[in-house]
Design a protein around this motif. Structure first.
Motif, PDB file in Angstrom:
ATOM      1  N   GLY A 159      -4.547   6.347  -2.590  1.00 31.21           N
ATOM      2  CA  GLY A 159      -4.301   6.298  -4.555  1.00 31.21           C
ATOM      3  C   GLY A 159      -6.019   6.586  -5.023  1.00 31.21           C
ATOM      4  O   GLY A 159      -5.292   7.265  -6.009  1.00 31.21           O
ATOM      5  N   ALA A 160      -6.831   6.848  -4.859  1.00 30.76           N
ATOM      6  CA  ALA A 160      -8.079   6.546  -6.015  1.00 30.76           C
ATOM      7  C   ALA A 160      -8.140   8.329  -5.789  1.00 30.76           C
ATOM      8  O   ALA A 160      -8.641   9.172  -6.988  1.00 30.76           O
ATOM      9  CB  ALA A 160      -9.243   6.426  -5.984  1.00 30.76           C
ATOM     10  N   ALA A 161      -8.445   9.281  -4.900  1.00 40.04           N
ATOM     11  CA  ALA A 161      -8.754  10.837  -5.044  1.00 40.04           C
ATOM     12  C   ALA A 161      -7.139  11.135  -5.675  1.00 40.04           C
ATOM     13  O   ALA A 161      -7.001  12.279  -5.773  1.00 40.04           O
ATOM     14  CB  ALA A 161      -8.329  10.859  -3.448  1.00 40.04           C
TER      15      ALA A 161
ATOM     16  N   SER B 197      13.127   0.962   1.354  1.00 39.25           N
ATOM     17  CA  SER B 197      11.637   1.209   0.829  1.00 39.25           C
ATOM     18  C   SER B 197      11.469   2.239   0.959  1.00 39.25           C
ATOM     19  O   SER B 197      11.610   3.774   1.795  1.00 39.25           O
ATOM     20  CB  SER B 197      11.144   0.215   2.178  1.00 39.25           C
ATOM     21  OG  SER B 197      10.880   0.854   2.779  1.00 39.25           O
ATOM     22  N   PRO B 198       9.899   2.992   0.169  1.00 38.47           N
ATOM     23  CA  PRO B 198       9.604   3.934  -0.159  1.00 38.47           C
ATOM     24  C   PRO B 198       9.314   5.072   0.858  1.00 38.47           C
ATOM     25  O   PRO B 198       8.526   4.195   2.395  1.00 38.47           O
ATOM     26  CB  PRO B 198       7.801   3.680  -0.922  1.00 38.47           C
ATOM     27  CG  PRO B 198       8.119   2.842  -1.408  1.00 38.47           C
ATOM     28  CD  PRO B 198       9.017   1.460  -0.980  1.00 38.47           C
ATOM     29  N   VAL B 199       9.947   6.085   1.526  1.00 28.00           N
ATOM     30  CA  VAL B 199       8.956   6.710   2.727  1.00 28.00           C
ATOM     31  C   VAL B 199       7.597   5.986   3.247  1.00 28.00           C
ATOM     32  O   VAL B 199       7.374   6.512   4.828  1.00 28.00           O
ATOM     33  CB  VAL B 199       8.800   8.110   2.594  1.00 28.00           C
ATOM     34  CG1 VAL B 199      10.265   8.833   2.979  1.00 28.00           C
ATOM     35  CG2 VAL B 199       8.172   8.572   0.535  1.00 28.00           C
ATOM     36  N   ILE B 200       6.672   6.568   1.965  1.00 30.25           N
ATOM     37  CA  ILE B 200       5.194   5.852   3.286  1.00 30.25           C
ATOM     38  C   ILE B 200       5.196   4.864   3.119  1.00 30.25           C
ATOM     39  O   ILE B 200       4.154   4.044   3.933  1.00 30.25           O
ATOM     40  CB  ILE B 200       4.088   6.560   1.580  1.00 30.25           C
ATOM     41  CG1 ILE B 200       4.418   7.908   0.681  1.00 30.25           C
ATOM     42  CG2 ILE B 200       2.652   6.339   1.796  1.00 30.25           C
ATOM     43  CD1 ILE B 200       4.210   8.895   1.941  1.00 30.25           C
ATOM     44  N   GLY B 201       5.450   3.717   2.238  1.00 28.60           N
ATOM     45  CA  GLY B 201       5.886   2.676   3.167  1.00 28.60           C
ATOM     46  C   GLY B 201       6.420   1.767   4.100  1.00 28.60           C
ATOM     47  O   GLY B 201       5.429   1.489   5.323  1.00 28.60           O
ATOM     48  N   SER B 202       7.628   2.906   4.636  1.00 26.46           N
ATOM     49  CA  SER B 202       8.054   2.721   6.158  1.00 26.46           C
ATOM     50  C   SER B 202       7.286   3.345   7.307  1.00 26.46           C
ATOM     51  O   SER B 202       7.113   3.240   7.679  1.00 26.46           O
ATOM     52  CB  SER B 202       9.808   3.495   6.438  1.00 26.46           C
ATOM     53  OG  SER B 202      10.331   3.266   5.369  1.00 26.46           O
ATOM     54  N   PHE B 203       6.967   4.866   6.716  1.00 27.16           N
ATOM     55  CA  PHE B 203       5.531   5.263   8.026  1.00 27.16           C
ATOM     56  C   PHE B 203       4.536   3.975   7.594  1.00 27.16           C
ATOM     57  O   PHE B 203       4.228   4.059   9.054  1.00 27.16           O
ATOM     58  CB  PHE B 203       5.060   6.388   6.649  1.00 27.16           C
ATOM     59  CG  PHE B 203       3.703   6.616   7.873  1.00 27.16           C
ATOM     60  CD1 PHE B 203       4.063   7.855   8.945  1.00 27.16           C
ATOM     61  CD2 PHE B 203       2.238   6.501   7.002  1.00 27.16           C
ATOM     62  CE1 PHE B 203       2.886   8.034   9.474  1.00 27.16           C
ATOM     63  CE2 PHE B 203       1.492   7.445   7.718  1.00 27.16           C
ATOM     64  CZ  PHE B 203       1.517   8.111   9.268  1.00 27.16           C
TER      65      PHE B 203
ATOM     66  N   SER C  34      -3.672  -7.306  -2.618  1.00 24.25           N
ATOM     67  CA  SER C  34      -5.186  -7.156  -3.098  1.00 24.25           C
ATOM     68  C   SER C  34      -5.423  -6.274  -1.614  1.00 24.25           C
ATOM     69  O   SER C  34      -6.499  -5.039  -1.716  1.00 24.25           O
ATOM     70  CB  SER C  34      -6.445  -8.719  -3.178  1.00 24.25           C
ATOM     71  OG  SER C  34      -5.914  -9.455  -2.243  1.00 24.25           O
ATOM     72  N   MET C  35      -4.573  -7.496  -0.819  1.00 24.06           N
ATOM     73  CA  MET C  35      -4.914  -6.353   0.669  1.00 24.06           C
ATOM     74  C   MET C  35      -3.918  -5.355   0.646  1.00 24.06           C
ATOM     75  O   MET C  35      -5.080  -4.151   1.486  1.00 24.06           O
ATOM     76  CB  MET C  35      -4.511  -7.630   1.293  1.00 24.06           C
ATOM     77  CG  MET C  35      -5.044  -8.629   1.974  1.00 24.06           C
ATOM     78  SD  MET C  35      -4.777  -9.217   3.300  1.00 24.06           S
ATOM     79  CE  MET C  35      -2.872 -10.002   2.915  1.00 24.06           C
ATOM     80  N   GLY C  36      -3.404  -5.211   0.199  1.00 18.69           N
ATOM     81  CA  GLY C  36      -2.240  -4.127   0.150  1.00 18.69           C
ATOM     82  C   GLY C  36      -3.382  -3.284  -0.899  1.00 18.69           C
ATOM     83  O   GLY C  36      -3.064  -1.641  -0.695  1.00 18.69           O
TER      84      GLY C  36
ATOM     85  N   ALA D 268       1.172  -1.379  -0.182  1.00 18.14           N
ATOM     86  CA  ALA D 268       0.123  -0.072  -0.077  1.00 18.14           C
ATOM     87  C   ALA D 268       1.004   1.202  -0.486  1.00 18.14           C
ATOM     88  O   ALA D 268       0.690   1.896  -0.424  1.00 18.14           O
ATOM     89  CB  ALA D 268      -0.585  -0.114   1.312  1.00 18.14           C
ATOM     90  N   GLY D 269       1.889   1.316   0.600  1.00 20.56           N
ATOM     91  CA  GLY D 269       2.605   1.918   0.913  1.00 20.56           C
ATOM     92  C   GLY D 269       3.619   2.987  -0.734  1.00 20.56           C
ATOM     93  O   GLY D 269       3.427   3.660  -1.093  1.00 20.56           O
ATOM     94  N   GLU D 270       4.023   1.599  -1.450  1.00 16.12           N
ATOM     95  CA  GLU D 270       4.442   2.256  -2.380  1.00 16.12           C
ATOM     96  C   GLU D 270       3.963   2.580  -3.576  1.00 16.12           C
ATOM     97  O   GLU D 270       4.031   3.424  -4.205  1.00 16.12           O
ATOM     98  CB  GLU D 270       5.196   0.152  -2.969  1.00 16.12           C
ATOM     99  CG  GLU D 270       5.919   0.717  -4.324  1.00 16.12           C
ATOM    100  CD  GLU D 270       6.615  -0.431  -4.423  1.00 16.12           C
ATOM    101  OE1 GLU D 270       7.179  -0.640  -5.441  1.00 16.12           O
ATOM    102  OE2 GLU D 270       6.285  -1.947  -3.875  1.00 16.12           O
ATOM    103  N   LEU D 271       2.851   1.882  -3.710  1.00 17.78           N
ATOM    104  CA  LEU D 271       1.084   2.908  -4.465  1.00 17.78           C
ATOM    105  C   LEU D 271       1.089   3.824  -3.874  1.00 17.78           C
ATOM    106  O   LEU D 271       0.990   4.560  -4.834  1.00 17.78           O
ATOM    107  CB  LEU D 271       0.126   1.606  -3.735  1.00 17.78           C
ATOM    108  CG  LEU D 271      -0.101  -0.304  -4.615  1.00 17.78           C
ATOM    109  CD1 LEU D 271      -1.528  -0.560  -4.037  1.00 17.78           C
ATOM    110  CD2 LEU D 271      -0.128   0.096  -6.293  1.00 17.78           C
ATOM    111  N   ILE D 272       0.495   4.111  -3.265  1.00 19.77           N
ATOM    112  CA  ILE D 272       0.658   5.743  -2.483  1.00 19.77           C
ATOM    113  C   ILE D 272       1.885   6.751  -2.877  1.00 19.77           C
ATOM    114  O   ILE D 272       1.649   7.337  -3.330  1.00 19.77           O
ATOM    115  CB  ILE D 272       0.177   5.545  -1.003  1.00 19.77           C
ATOM    116  CG1 ILE D 272      -1.224   5.418  -0.861  1.00 19.77           C
ATOM    117  CG2 ILE D 272      -0.381   7.403  -0.284  1.00 19.77           C
ATOM    118  CD1 ILE D 272      -1.346   4.620   0.934  1.00 19.77           C
TER     119      ILE D 272
END
Length: 260
Positions: free
Chosen positions: A193-195, A124-130, A183-185, A100-104
């Motif tokens: 992500g949609a926004a 890892s991406p910063v959002i993924g670490s968060f 799928s869970m991510g 999820a963090g990588e997608l965002i």
């Protein structure tokens, strides 16, 4: 000459050592316990404590031959595979936060920004670490670490040592559960992500209507700012999605322990 009072000490020590294999493998594959920041000595002590507690609920029969034999090799391999399957099932649910963090991060334009992850030691991406930090806190908040230890102890009753080889059905269940990781991510990242995709579409329309507008100098700051605001707004939804993913991982760990 061994004193009569210590005649069975060596046999008991071997039983405890063999009982440590499954918890040790599970803790190495599981989140939090398997982090590079956790000292090896801590994992060994925890494995010994869990293994000794498990010997009270199940009888461990050592191979008749020596451990350096075919039966001894199967005994050790079975314990390792069983432990890794239990811990890895929870790890899959935990890794949904990384996906999820990588997608965002990619939607925000921060795919290039990375930092060292405290769990794996890799960048890892910063959002993924968060999100991974949030996942660790939520896992500890719901007593997920205690639930994992309880699952390991109960697995000695369903899969006694020496007969702990996973069936093809359990292995296929783990493989199919691994396919649910993306799928869970995606479900976790969907609100933000949609926004952000809508924001990118608006910026694309602005770039088409005003060609003199520098998309890179305007679009990236807008996407980053929108992403930060959306993360703050959708924090409860993200936390709920991460918690559901880890609860699903714990349920799959119970299945791997022969309780499903």
């Amino acid at each position: 000459m061994i004193a009569p009072g210590f005649a069975g000490v060596e046999a008991q020590l071997w039983i405890w050592i063999m009982a440590m294999i499954r918890p040790g493998a599970a803790l190495m594959a599981a989140p939090v316990f398997g982090a590079t920041s956790v000292p090896l000595q801590v994992r060994i002590i925890l494995s010994a404590m869990i293994g000794i507690a498990a010997t009270n609920s199940a009888t461990i029969n050592l191979p008749d031959a020596t451990l350096v034999s075919y039966t001894g090799f199967l005994f050790i391999i079975g314990e390792i595979v069983c432990g890794v399957a239990i811990g890895f099932a929870l790890q899959i649910g935990y890794s949904a936060a990384f996906v999820a963090g990588e997608l965002i991060s990619n939607a925000m334009g921060l795919g290039f920004a990375s930092m060292a992850d405290p769990q794996s030691g890799q960048s890892s991406p910063v959002i993924g670490s968060f999100l991974s930090i949030i996942a660790v806190l939520l896992l500890l908040a719901i007593d997920g670490h205690l639930m994992l230890i309880a699952i390991i102890v109960r697995s000695y009753e369903a899969l006694p040592p020496g007969d702990a080889m996973l069936s093809p059905r359990l292995i296929m269940d783990l493989v199919e559960f691994g396919a649910m990781l993306f799928s869970m991510g995606l479900v976790i990242a969907l609100p933000v992500g949609a926004a952000l995709i809508i924001v990118q579409l608006v910026m694309a329309m602005l770039a088409r209507s005003a060609p003199q507008l520098n998309l890179f100098s305007v679009g990236i700051p807008v996407a980053v700012l929108a992403g930060i605001v959306l993360l703050a707004i959708a924090a409860p939804v993200l936390a709920d999605g991460v918690m559901r993913a880890m609860e699903t991982g714990l349920e799959q760990s119970e299945v791997m322990a022969g309780e499903g």
